[in-house]
Design a protein around this motif. Structure first.
Motif: not given
Length: 124
Positions: A3, A25-26, A77-78
């Motif tokens: 997500q 996420s993930g 991770n953004t």
């Protein structure tokens, strides 16, 4: 679970700034082309910017060019969208989308994952 989580919206005066965040996420956003879309009340949803996977080339539509900047922080991770010199016409719900194996497109059908959206309101 894979997500995207959008955040950072809010109320700001014309001429002000906001920074939106799109956290993955993930899965790793590093390998995805990321785009930001927005939808203003009563208007069609529009893609405004993307950052390609691999070489991080970017593209901005004319209405935001020179005011908005998209960037990645792979350690977090953004993907960020820095928005400066905001106008009332920038008021919209903003959401990020991620696409694997695609590049240089603002066609929403090419993207696989999308965030829930964050409201940006520019008003005095």
């Amino acid at each position: 679970q894979l997500q995207l989580v959008d955040s950072g919206g809010g109320l700001v005066q014309p001429g002000g700034s906001l920074r939106l965040s799109c956290a993955g996420s993930g899965f790793s956003l590093t390998y995805y082309t990321i785009a930001w879309f927005r939808q203003a009340p009563g208007k069609e949803r529009e893609g405004i910017v993307f950052i390609n996977s691999g070489n991080d080339t970017t593209y901005y539509v004319d209405s935001v060019k020179g005011r908005f900047t998209i960037s990645r922080d792979n350690t977090k991770n953004t993907v960020y969208l820095q928005m400066n010199r905001l106008r009332t016409s920038d008021t919209a719900v903003y959401s990020c989308e991620a696409g694997f194996g695609i590049r240089s497109t603002l066609d929403p059908e090419q993207y696989t994952y999308w965030g829930q959206g964050t409201q940006v309101t520019v008003s005095s």
